[in-house]
Design a protein around this motif. Sequence first.
Motif, PDB file in Angstrom:
ATOM      1  N   ALA A 135       0.857  -1.148   0.076  1.00  0.00           N
ATOM      2  CA  ALA A 135       0.101   0.053  -0.138  1.00  0.00           C
ATOM      3  C   ALA A 135       1.121   1.261   0.023  1.00  0.00           C
ATOM      4  CB  ALA A 135      -0.914   0.172   1.311  1.00  0.00           C
ATOM      5  N   ALA A 136       1.926   1.367   0.833  1.00  0.00           N
ATOM      6  CA  ALA A 136       2.887   2.471   0.713  1.00  0.00           C
ATOM      7  C   ALA A 136       3.400   2.698  -0.575  1.00  0.00           C
ATOM      8  CB  ALA A 136       3.916   1.948   1.850  1.00  0.00           C
ATOM      9  N   GLU A 141      -2.052  -2.072  -9.194  1.00  0.00           N
ATOM     10  CA  GLU A 141      -1.565  -3.399  -8.902  1.00  0.00           C
ATOM     11  C   GLU A 141      -1.126  -3.601  -7.526  1.00  0.00           C
ATOM     12  OE1 GLU A 141      -2.030  -6.105 -10.721  1.00  0.00           O
ATOM     13  OE2 GLU A 141      -3.378  -4.847 -11.787  1.00  0.00           O
ATOM     14  N   ALA A 142      -0.274  -2.836  -7.081  1.00  0.00           N
ATOM     15  CA  ALA A 142       0.084  -2.702  -5.658  1.00  0.00           C
ATOM     16  C   ALA A 142      -0.942  -2.647  -4.837  1.00  0.00           C
ATOM     17  CB  ALA A 142       1.176  -1.608  -5.615  1.00  0.00           C
ATOM     18  N   ALA A 143      -1.868  -1.772  -5.022  1.00  0.00           N
ATOM     19  CA  ALA A 143      -2.843  -1.720  -3.948  1.00  0.00           C
ATOM     20  C   ALA A 143      -3.836  -3.044  -3.851  1.00  0.00           C
ATOM     21  CB  ALA A 143      -3.891  -0.563  -4.309  1.00  0.00           C
ATOM     22  N   ALA A 202      -7.014  -4.918   8.679  1.00  0.00           N
ATOM     23  CA  ALA A 202      -8.271  -4.177   8.229  1.00  0.00           C
ATOM     24  C   ALA A 202      -7.935  -2.861   7.947  1.00  0.00           C
ATOM     25  CB  ALA A 202      -9.046  -4.484   9.654  1.00  0.00           C
ATOM     26  N   ASP A 203      -7.048  -2.150   8.592  1.00  0.00           N
ATOM     27  CA  ASP A 203      -6.936  -0.859   8.033  1.00  0.00           C
ATOM     28  C   ASP A 203      -6.063  -0.725   6.705  1.00  0.00           C
ATOM     29  OD1 ASP A 203      -8.048   0.003  10.485  1.00  0.00           O
ATOM     30  OD2 ASP A 203      -6.123   0.574  11.611  1.00  0.00           O
ATOM     31  N   VAL A 204      -5.224  -1.700   6.506  1.00  0.00           N
ATOM     32  CA  VAL A 204      -4.478  -1.709   5.172  1.00  0.00           C
ATOM     33  C   VAL A 204      -5.605  -1.695   3.909  1.00  0.00           C
ATOM     34  CG1 VAL A 204      -3.121  -2.938   3.523  1.00  0.00           C
ATOM     35  CG2 VAL A 204      -2.509  -2.481   5.919  1.00  0.00           C
ATOM     36  N   ILE A 205      -6.697  -2.540   4.201  1.00  0.00           N
ATOM     37  CA  ILE A 205      -7.742  -2.643   3.287  1.00  0.00           C
ATOM     38  C   ILE A 205      -8.386  -1.222   3.038  1.00  0.00           C
ATOM     39  CG2 ILE A 205      -9.897  -3.666   2.632  1.00  0.00           C
ATOM     40  CD1 ILE A 205      -8.854  -6.431   4.221  1.00  0.00           C
ATOM     41  N   ILE A 206      -8.507  -0.583   3.993  1.00  0.00           N
ATOM     42  CA  ILE A 206      -9.358   0.605   3.909  1.00  0.00           C
ATOM     43  C   ILE A 206      -8.436   1.607   3.038  1.00  0.00           C
ATOM     44  CG2 ILE A 206     -10.104   2.697   5.165  1.00  0.00           C
ATOM     45  CD1 ILE A 206     -10.771   0.870   7.447  1.00  0.00           C
ATOM     46  N   ALA A 207      -7.039   1.453   3.253  1.00  0.00           N
ATOM     47  CA  ALA A 207      -6.212   2.275   2.660  1.00  0.00           C
ATOM     48  C   ALA A 207      -6.120   1.968   1.383  1.00  0.00           C
ATOM     49  CB  ALA A 207      -4.665   2.120   3.388  1.00  0.00           C
ATOM     50  N   ARG A 267       0.600   6.960   2.143  1.00  0.00           N
ATOM     51  CA  ARG A 267       1.971   6.482   2.269  1.00  0.00           C
ATOM     52  C   ARG A 267       2.598   6.295   3.982  1.00  0.00           C
ATOM     53  NH1 ARG A 267       6.743   9.213   1.804  1.00  0.00           N
ATOM     54  NH2 ARG A 267       5.646  11.099   0.505  1.00  0.00           N
ATOM     55  N   THR A 268       2.305   7.629   4.510  1.00  0.00           N
ATOM     56  CA  THR A 268       2.777   7.715   5.740  1.00  0.00           C
ATOM     57  C   THR A 268       2.098   6.817   6.767  1.00  0.00           C
ATOM     58  OG1 THR A 268       3.572   9.936   5.581  1.00  0.00           O
ATOM     59  CG2 THR A 268       3.148   9.149   8.034  1.00  0.00           C
ATOM     60  N   ARG A 269       0.751   6.597   6.424  1.00  0.00           N
ATOM     61  CA  ARG A 269      -0.238   5.571   7.418  1.00  0.00           C
ATOM     62  C   ARG A 269       0.133   4.403   6.996  1.00  0.00           C
ATOM     63  NH1 ARG A 269      -6.332   5.955   5.789  1.00  0.00           N
ATOM     64  NH2 ARG A 269      -5.971   8.130   5.889  1.00  0.00           N
ATOM     65  N   ALA A 270       0.413   3.848   5.744  1.00  0.00           N
ATOM     66  CA  ALA A 270       0.672   2.420   5.622  1.00  0.00           C
ATOM     67  C   ALA A 270       2.046   2.066   6.150  1.00  0.00           C
ATOM     68  CB  ALA A 270       0.690   2.253   3.891  1.00  0.00           C
TER      69      ALA A 270
END
Length: 206
Positions: A30-31, A150-152, A117-122, A67-70
């Motif tokens: 995600a980042a 694709e990375a997402a 779960a938060d990564v899915i939201i991101a 990016r920072t959050r991920a």
Amino acid sequence: MHEQTIGDYLERLAAREPAPGGGAAAALHAAQAAALLAMVARYTTGVKYAAHAGPIAAVIAESDELRTRALRLAADDAAAFTAVTDAYRLPHADDEERAVRSRAIAAALEVAARPPADVIIAAARITALAETLLPIGNPNVITDVAAAAEAARAAATTARVNVEINLGGIKDETVRAELTAAVRDVDDIAARAAAVTEAVRKEIAR
């Protein structure tokens, strides 16, 4: 994790250690996706793209924040999974110890399920930003929008299995329902990301 070199991180990922693992890898997918979108957006500035200045500025700002959050979620996941491992190592020689250990495991699994779960939201937000950027982004770097999509997609699908593996040990029905709802969006995220990639491929095939 932001202080490690890529080589050091990969060495730890390859080691026989409980963390980092797939959850951290999902967050870093995600980042990277967010970083790629920010890069494309920054190449979509100036007089030539003045008509899209507002949306482009919004993409840059949100991509940088994501990016920072991920990256933070990658570190959170590694710490949470280490706590799960520690809980499983608690003594369980008698009923009392087994009860304490069972509660500790359930609590640790609940915490461990939160970062993916938060990564899915991101990943959902990153995919939406890719959709926004696709028609207005600098065509010279349009393939990087597909790379971001694709990375997402990898972030979302990898995070999903890391949520699901923790669900079995979580006792709180409210938490289970919340986490189950989070993974429900992954197929849609993956389909939307694939559509972005397909649109880019059609564009560069012209």
